[in-house]
Motif scaffolding. Structure first.
Motif, short mmCIF file in Angstrom:
data_model
loop_
_atom_site.label_atom_id
_atom_site.label_comp_id
_atom_site.label_asym_id
_atom_site.label_seq_id
_atom_site.Cartn_x
_atom_site.Cartn_y
_atom_site.Cartn_z
N HIS A 107 7.47 -17.78 36.90
CA HIS A 107 6.26 -17.00 36.01
C HIS A 107 4.99 -16.87 36.86
O HIS A 107 4.92 -15.81 36.20
N HIS A 152 10.83 -20.00 28.16
CA HIS A 152 11.65 -20.55 29.99
C HIS A 152 10.52 -21.62 30.47
O HIS A 152 11.47 -22.53 30.27
N ALA A 158 4.68 -18.03 25.91
CA ALA A 158 5.23 -16.71 26.18
C ALA A 158 3.78 -16.60 24.72
O ALA A 158 3.23 -15.05 24.81
N GLU A 164 0.56 -13.86 29.20
CA GLU A 164 1.86 -14.79 29.32
C GLU A 164 3.02 -14.60 29.27
O GLU A 164 4.27 -14.81 29.32
N GLU A 168 6.17 -14.88 31.30
CA GLU A 168 8.13 -15.30 30.94
C GLU A 168 8.44 -14.44 30.77
O GLU A 168 10.16 -14.70 31.65
#
Length: 341
Positions: A107, A152, A158, A164, A168
Protein backbone atom coordinates in the motif's frame (compact mmCIF):
# COMPACT_ATOMS: atom_id res chain seq x y z
CA UNK A 1 24.32 8.39 24.77
CA UNK A 2 22.82 7.87 28.27
CA UNK A 3 24.06 4.72 29.94
CA UNK A 4 20.50 3.32 30.20
CA UNK A 5 20.09 3.25 26.41
CA UNK A 6 23.01 0.83 26.12
CA UNK A 7 20.80 -1.82 27.71
CA UNK A 8 17.43 -0.35 26.77
CA UNK A 9 15.89 -3.65 25.65
CA UNK A 10 16.17 -4.97 29.22
CA UNK A 11 14.41 -2.02 30.83
CA UNK A 12 11.04 -2.37 32.51
CA UNK A 13 8.07 -0.98 30.61
CA UNK A 14 7.96 2.10 32.84
CA UNK A 15 11.63 2.88 32.33
CA UNK A 16 11.42 2.17 28.62
CA UNK A 17 8.51 4.59 28.26
CA UNK A 18 10.70 7.32 29.75
CA UNK A 19 13.17 7.07 26.86
CA UNK A 20 12.98 9.40 23.90
CA UNK A 21 12.47 7.84 20.49
CA UNK A 22 15.72 9.45 19.35
CA UNK A 23 17.54 7.52 22.09
CA UNK A 24 16.65 4.15 20.58
CA UNK A 25 19.56 2.71 18.54
CA UNK A 26 17.41 1.25 15.77
CA UNK A 27 17.79 0.72 12.02
CA UNK A 28 15.73 -0.83 9.24
CA UNK A 29 18.43 -3.48 8.90
CA UNK A 30 17.00 -5.49 11.80
CA UNK A 31 16.87 -8.94 10.09
CA UNK A 32 13.09 -9.63 9.98
CA UNK A 33 12.29 -6.09 8.84
CA UNK A 34 15.12 -5.98 6.31
CA UNK A 35 13.86 -9.25 4.84
CA UNK A 36 10.37 -7.80 4.38
CA UNK A 37 11.69 -4.65 2.71
CA UNK A 38 13.86 -6.70 0.35
CA UNK A 39 10.85 -8.83 -0.49
CA UNK A 40 8.91 -5.72 -1.48
CA UNK A 41 11.75 -4.65 -3.78
CA UNK A 42 11.84 -8.13 -5.31
CA UNK A 43 8.10 -8.06 -5.91
CA UNK A 44 8.36 -4.67 -7.63
CA UNK A 45 11.16 -5.98 -9.86
CA UNK A 46 9.18 -9.08 -10.81
CA UNK A 47 6.29 -6.84 -11.86
CA UNK A 48 8.62 -4.94 -14.19
CA UNK A 49 9.34 -2.00 -11.88
CA UNK A 50 13.06 -2.59 -11.29
CA UNK A 51 13.81 1.13 -11.75
CA UNK A 52 11.71 1.95 -8.68
CA UNK A 53 13.11 1.12 -5.23
CA UNK A 54 11.48 3.18 -2.48
CA UNK A 55 13.79 4.00 0.41
CA UNK A 56 12.60 3.09 3.90
CA UNK A 57 13.20 4.73 7.29
CA UNK A 58 11.91 4.39 10.84
CA UNK A 59 9.27 6.77 12.19
CA UNK A 60 6.36 6.65 14.63
CA UNK A 61 3.78 5.30 12.17
CA UNK A 62 3.27 3.90 8.69
CA UNK A 63 3.16 6.61 6.01
CA UNK A 64 4.57 7.84 2.72
CA UNK A 65 4.88 11.64 2.58
CA UNK A 66 3.62 13.73 -0.33
CA UNK A 67 6.39 14.28 -2.84
CA UNK A 68 8.75 11.72 -1.29
CA UNK A 69 9.13 8.32 -3.05
CA UNK A 70 9.82 6.47 0.18
CA UNK A 71 8.14 4.69 3.07
CA UNK A 72 8.17 5.36 6.81
CA UNK A 73 7.87 2.21 8.91
CA UNK A 74 6.91 2.25 12.61
CA UNK A 75 9.89 1.90 14.93
CA UNK A 76 8.45 -1.04 16.87
CA UNK A 77 9.02 -3.34 13.89
CA UNK A 78 12.77 -2.90 14.31
CA UNK A 79 13.00 -4.80 17.60
CA UNK A 80 10.87 -7.48 19.33
CA UNK A 81 11.08 -5.64 22.68
CA UNK A 82 9.36 -2.62 21.14
CA UNK A 83 6.81 -4.81 19.37
CA UNK A 84 5.95 -6.27 22.77
CA UNK A 85 5.51 -2.78 24.23
CA UNK A 86 3.30 -1.77 21.28
CA UNK A 87 1.12 -4.81 21.92
CA UNK A 88 0.71 -3.90 25.59
CA UNK A 89 -0.03 -0.26 24.86
CA UNK A 90 -2.27 -0.56 21.78
CA UNK A 91 -3.44 -4.20 21.98
CA UNK A 92 -2.10 -4.99 18.53
CA UNK A 93 1.07 -4.66 16.45
CA UNK A 94 0.13 -3.21 13.07
CA UNK A 95 2.32 -4.93 10.50
CA UNK A 96 3.63 -7.37 13.08
CA UNK A 97 3.00 -10.51 11.03
CA UNK A 98 4.83 -11.12 7.77
CA UNK A 99 1.59 -11.16 5.75
CA UNK A 100 0.20 -7.97 7.26
CA UNK A 101 3.52 -6.17 6.90
CA UNK A 102 3.65 -7.12 3.22
CA UNK A 103 0.13 -5.77 2.66
CA UNK A 104 0.95 -2.43 4.25
CA UNK A 105 4.29 -2.14 2.42
CA UNK A 106 2.53 -2.70 -0.90
CA UNK A 107 0.00 0.00 0.00
CA UNK A 108 2.70 2.50 0.97
CA UNK A 109 4.62 1.60 -2.20
CA UNK A 110 1.55 2.81 -4.08
CA UNK A 111 1.93 6.25 -2.48
CA UNK A 112 5.67 6.21 -3.11
CA UNK A 113 5.43 5.34 -6.79
CA UNK A 114 2.80 8.02 -7.25
CA UNK A 115 5.27 10.53 -5.80
CA UNK A 116 8.22 9.16 -7.82
CA UNK A 117 6.43 9.55 -11.17
CA UNK A 118 3.93 12.31 -10.24
CA UNK A 119 1.16 10.04 -11.46
CA UNK A 120 -1.69 11.99 -9.82
CA UNK A 121 -1.07 14.85 -12.27
CA UNK A 122 -2.37 12.74 -15.14
CA UNK A 123 -5.85 13.44 -16.46
CA UNK A 124 -6.94 9.79 -16.53
CA UNK A 125 -5.73 9.35 -12.93
CA UNK A 126 -7.97 12.22 -11.84
CA UNK A 127 -10.92 10.88 -13.84
CA UNK A 128 -10.74 7.49 -12.16
CA UNK A 129 -9.62 8.32 -8.62
CA UNK A 130 -10.57 11.96 -8.10
CA UNK A 131 -8.56 15.00 -7.08
CA UNK A 132 -5.33 14.30 -5.25
CA UNK A 133 -5.70 17.77 -3.68
CA UNK A 134 -9.02 16.96 -2.06
CA UNK A 135 -8.94 17.84 1.62
CA UNK A 136 -7.77 14.88 3.66
CA UNK A 137 -10.41 13.87 6.24
CA UNK A 138 -9.79 13.24 9.91
CA UNK A 139 -12.48 10.54 9.80
CA UNK A 140 -14.38 8.88 6.97
CA UNK A 141 -17.61 6.95 6.57
CA UNK A 142 -17.03 3.75 4.56
CA UNK A 143 -19.67 1.97 2.51
CA UNK A 144 -18.85 -1.73 2.94
CA UNK A 145 -21.07 -2.81 0.04
CA UNK A 146 -19.49 -0.49 -2.54
CA UNK A 147 -17.92 -2.16 -5.59
CA UNK A 148 -16.27 1.03 -6.84
CA UNK A 149 -13.22 0.40 -4.68
CA UNK A 150 -10.82 -2.52 -4.23
CA UNK A 151 -10.49 -4.17 -0.83
CA UNK A 152 -6.96 -4.64 0.42
CA UNK A 153 -6.35 -3.11 3.86
CA UNK A 154 -9.08 -3.30 6.51
CA UNK A 155 -11.73 -0.64 7.10
CA UNK A 156 -12.45 -0.30 3.36
CA UNK A 157 -9.51 2.07 3.34
CA UNK A 158 -9.64 2.85 -0.39
CA UNK A 159 -12.71 4.96 0.36
CA UNK A 160 -10.85 7.38 2.65
CA UNK A 161 -9.34 9.61 -0.07
CA UNK A 162 -8.40 9.50 -3.81
CA UNK A 163 -4.74 9.03 -2.84
CA UNK A 164 -5.69 5.99 -0.73
CA UNK A 165 -7.88 4.68 -3.54
CA UNK A 166 -4.89 4.68 -5.89
CA UNK A 167 -2.53 3.19 -3.29
CA UNK A 168 -4.96 0.39 -2.53
CA UNK A 169 -5.56 -0.30 -6.22
CA UNK A 170 -1.82 -0.43 -6.84
CA UNK A 171 -1.38 -2.77 -3.87
CA UNK A 172 -3.96 -5.20 -5.24
CA UNK A 173 -2.28 -5.08 -8.66
CA UNK A 174 1.14 -5.69 -7.07
CA UNK A 175 0.06 -8.59 -4.84
CA UNK A 176 1.50 -11.88 -6.13
CA UNK A 177 -1.15 -14.31 -7.38
CA UNK A 178 -3.97 -11.87 -6.55
CA UNK A 179 -5.97 -12.82 -9.68
CA UNK A 180 -7.49 -9.36 -9.64
CA UNK A 181 -9.08 -9.71 -13.08
CA UNK A 182 -11.20 -12.62 -11.87
CA UNK A 183 -11.91 -11.27 -8.38
CA UNK A 184 -13.06 -7.84 -9.59
CA UNK A 185 -14.52 -8.95 -12.94
CA UNK A 186 -18.00 -7.53 -12.28
CA UNK A 187 -16.88 -4.53 -10.20
CA UNK A 188 -16.52 -0.93 -11.45
CA UNK A 189 -13.17 -1.01 -9.58
CA UNK A 190 -11.83 -3.18 -12.41
CA UNK A 191 -11.37 -0.06 -14.58
CA UNK A 192 -8.99 1.33 -12.01
CA UNK A 193 -7.00 -1.90 -11.89
CA UNK A 194 -6.75 -2.06 -15.67
CA UNK A 195 -5.56 1.53 -15.73
CA UNK A 196 -2.86 0.76 -13.14
CA UNK A 197 -1.81 -2.25 -15.21
CA UNK A 198 -1.45 -0.08 -18.32
CA UNK A 199 0.27 2.71 -16.41
CA UNK A 200 2.87 0.43 -14.84
CA UNK A 201 3.70 -1.04 -18.25
CA UNK A 202 4.18 2.49 -19.57
CA UNK A 203 6.61 3.63 -16.86
CA UNK A 204 8.37 0.29 -16.30
CA UNK A 205 11.59 1.19 -18.14
CA UNK A 206 11.56 4.87 -17.22
CA UNK A 207 13.69 6.19 -14.37
CA UNK A 208 11.56 8.10 -11.87
CA UNK A 209 11.82 11.89 -12.21
CA UNK A 210 11.62 12.34 -8.42
CA UNK A 211 14.57 10.64 -6.72
CA UNK A 212 14.92 12.43 -3.42
CA UNK A 213 15.99 10.29 -0.47
CA UNK A 214 14.58 12.74 2.05
CA UNK A 215 13.11 11.32 5.25
CA UNK A 216 10.21 12.83 7.17
CA UNK A 217 9.87 12.60 10.96
CA UNK A 218 12.54 9.91 11.44
CA UNK A 219 12.89 8.68 15.01
CA UNK A 220 16.49 9.90 15.04
CA UNK A 221 15.07 13.44 15.17
CA UNK A 222 12.02 12.69 17.34
CA UNK A 223 12.63 13.94 20.86
CA UNK A 224 9.31 12.91 22.38
CA UNK A 225 9.29 10.07 24.89
CA UNK A 226 7.64 6.75 24.26
CA UNK A 227 5.16 7.62 27.02
CA UNK A 228 4.07 10.81 25.25
CA UNK A 229 3.92 9.00 21.93
CA UNK A 230 1.49 6.42 23.28
CA UNK A 231 -0.59 9.04 25.07
CA UNK A 232 -1.16 10.79 21.75
CA UNK A 233 -1.75 7.57 19.86
CA UNK A 234 -4.36 6.35 22.33
CA UNK A 235 -6.16 9.68 22.14
CA UNK A 236 -6.37 9.29 18.37
CA UNK A 237 -8.20 5.97 18.63
CA UNK A 238 -10.28 6.85 21.67
CA UNK A 239 -12.18 9.86 20.29
CA UNK A 240 -15.94 9.96 19.79
CA UNK A 241 -16.68 6.59 21.35
CA UNK A 242 -20.19 5.23 20.74
CA UNK A 243 -22.70 5.69 23.51
CA UNK A 244 -24.00 2.58 25.26
CA UNK A 245 -27.63 3.09 26.22
CA UNK A 246 -28.76 1.95 29.65
CA UNK A 247 -31.76 0.03 28.35
CA UNK A 248 -29.49 -2.08 26.12
CA UNK A 249 -27.34 -3.01 29.10
CA UNK A 250 -30.43 -3.80 31.16
CA UNK A 251 -31.55 -6.23 28.44
CA UNK A 252 -28.30 -8.11 28.96
CA UNK A 253 -27.90 -7.68 32.74
CA UNK A 254 -30.17 -6.76 35.66
CA UNK A 255 -30.29 -4.66 38.84
CA UNK A 256 -33.14 -6.73 40.30
CA UNK A 257 -32.37 -7.64 43.96
CA UNK A 258 -33.24 -11.26 43.13
CA UNK A 259 -29.85 -11.54 41.37
CA UNK A 260 -27.74 -10.06 44.17
CA UNK A 261 -25.90 -13.34 44.63
CA UNK A 262 -24.81 -13.44 40.99
CA UNK A 263 -21.50 -11.99 39.73
CA UNK A 264 -21.56 -8.29 38.90
CA UNK A 265 -21.73 -7.35 35.22
CA UNK A 266 -18.69 -5.10 35.64
CA UNK A 267 -16.59 -7.95 37.05
CA UNK A 268 -17.81 -10.28 34.30
CA UNK A 269 -16.86 -7.81 31.55
CA UNK A 270 -13.45 -7.15 33.11
CA UNK A 271 -12.80 -10.90 33.24
CA UNK A 272 -13.73 -11.33 29.57
CA UNK A 273 -12.45 -7.97 28.31
CA UNK A 274 -9.57 -9.33 26.25
CA UNK A 275 -11.49 -12.24 24.71
CA UNK A 276 -14.47 -10.06 23.79
CA UNK A 277 -12.27 -7.27 22.44
CA UNK A 278 -10.21 -9.54 20.19
CA UNK A 279 -13.30 -11.29 18.80
CA UNK A 280 -15.21 -8.08 18.06
CA UNK A 281 -12.15 -6.38 16.61
CA UNK A 282 -11.67 -9.22 14.13
CA UNK A 283 -15.32 -9.10 13.10
CA UNK A 284 -15.76 -5.31 12.90
CA UNK A 285 -12.27 -4.49 11.54
CA UNK A 286 -12.00 -1.71 14.11
CA UNK A 287 -8.72 -1.05 15.91
CA UNK A 288 -8.58 -3.18 19.09
CA UNK A 289 -7.87 -0.11 21.20
CA UNK A 290 -11.11 1.53 20.01
CA UNK A 291 -13.11 -1.62 20.83
CA UNK A 292 -11.44 -1.80 24.22
CA UNK A 293 -12.56 1.75 24.98
CA UNK A 294 -16.17 0.77 24.26
CA UNK A 295 -15.85 -2.17 26.66
CA UNK A 296 -14.41 0.18 29.25
CA UNK A 297 -17.45 2.42 28.90
CA UNK A 298 -19.72 -0.58 29.33
CA UNK A 299 -17.86 -1.66 32.48
CA UNK A 300 -18.12 1.80 34.02
CA UNK A 301 -21.82 2.10 33.26
CA UNK A 302 -22.58 -1.41 34.56
CA UNK A 303 -20.84 -0.49 37.81
CA UNK A 304 -22.88 2.72 38.12
CA UNK A 305 -26.14 0.87 37.43
CA UNK A 306 -25.15 -1.98 39.75
CA UNK A 307 -25.99 -4.61 37.16
CA UNK A 308 -25.49 -8.35 37.62
CA UNK A 309 -25.57 -11.46 35.46
CA UNK A 310 -28.89 -13.21 35.00
CA UNK A 311 -27.81 -16.07 32.72
CA UNK A 312 -24.91 -18.49 32.42
CA UNK A 313 -21.50 -17.04 31.63
CA UNK A 314 -21.30 -18.66 28.14
CA UNK A 315 -24.67 -17.16 27.22
CA UNK A 316 -23.69 -13.80 28.72
CA UNK A 317 -20.44 -13.79 26.71
CA UNK A 318 -22.40 -14.46 23.53
CA UNK A 319 -24.91 -11.69 24.24
CA UNK A 320 -22.20 -9.25 25.32
CA UNK A 321 -20.31 -9.88 22.07
CA UNK A 322 -23.46 -9.12 20.07
CA UNK A 323 -24.04 -5.87 21.97
CA UNK A 324 -20.42 -4.80 21.64
CA UNK A 325 -20.42 -5.62 17.92
CA UNK A 326 -23.57 -3.56 17.37
CA UNK A 327 -22.03 -0.59 19.16
CA UNK A 328 -18.72 -0.73 17.30
CA UNK A 329 -20.36 -1.19 13.89
CA UNK A 330 -22.62 1.75 14.67
CA UNK A 331 -19.41 3.66 15.29
CA UNK A 332 -18.15 2.77 11.81
CA UNK A 333 -21.35 3.73 10.02
CA UNK A 334 -21.73 6.99 11.93
CA UNK A 335 -18.56 8.31 10.35
CA UNK A 336 -16.25 7.86 13.28
CA UNK A 337 -13.35 5.84 11.92
CA UNK A 338 -10.07 7.80 12.06
CA UNK A 339 -7.74 7.89 9.06
CA UNK A 340 -4.54 6.26 10.21
CA UNK A 341 -2.47 4.74 7.38
Amino acid sequence: MPRTTLRWSRLSDDDLLDLRLSDLPLTVDHPPLRKRIDRLHDTLAKRGLSRFRPHVWLSTEWFSPDGVPGIAVPFYLAHPRLASLEKKQMLRVEGGSEAECARILRHEAGHAIDAAYRLHRRKRWRELFGSFRKRYPDVYTPKPSSTKFVQHLPFWYAQAHPAEDFAETFAVWLTPRSQWRQRYASWPALKKLEYVDELMAEIADTPPPVRTRRTVEPISRTRTTLANHYTQKKAHYATDRPEVYDHELRKLFSDDPRHKARPTAAAFLRKNRRTLGEAVSRFSNLHPYTVDQVIGDMIDRCKQLRLRLTTSEPRARHDAALLLTAQTMNYVHSGGYPVAV
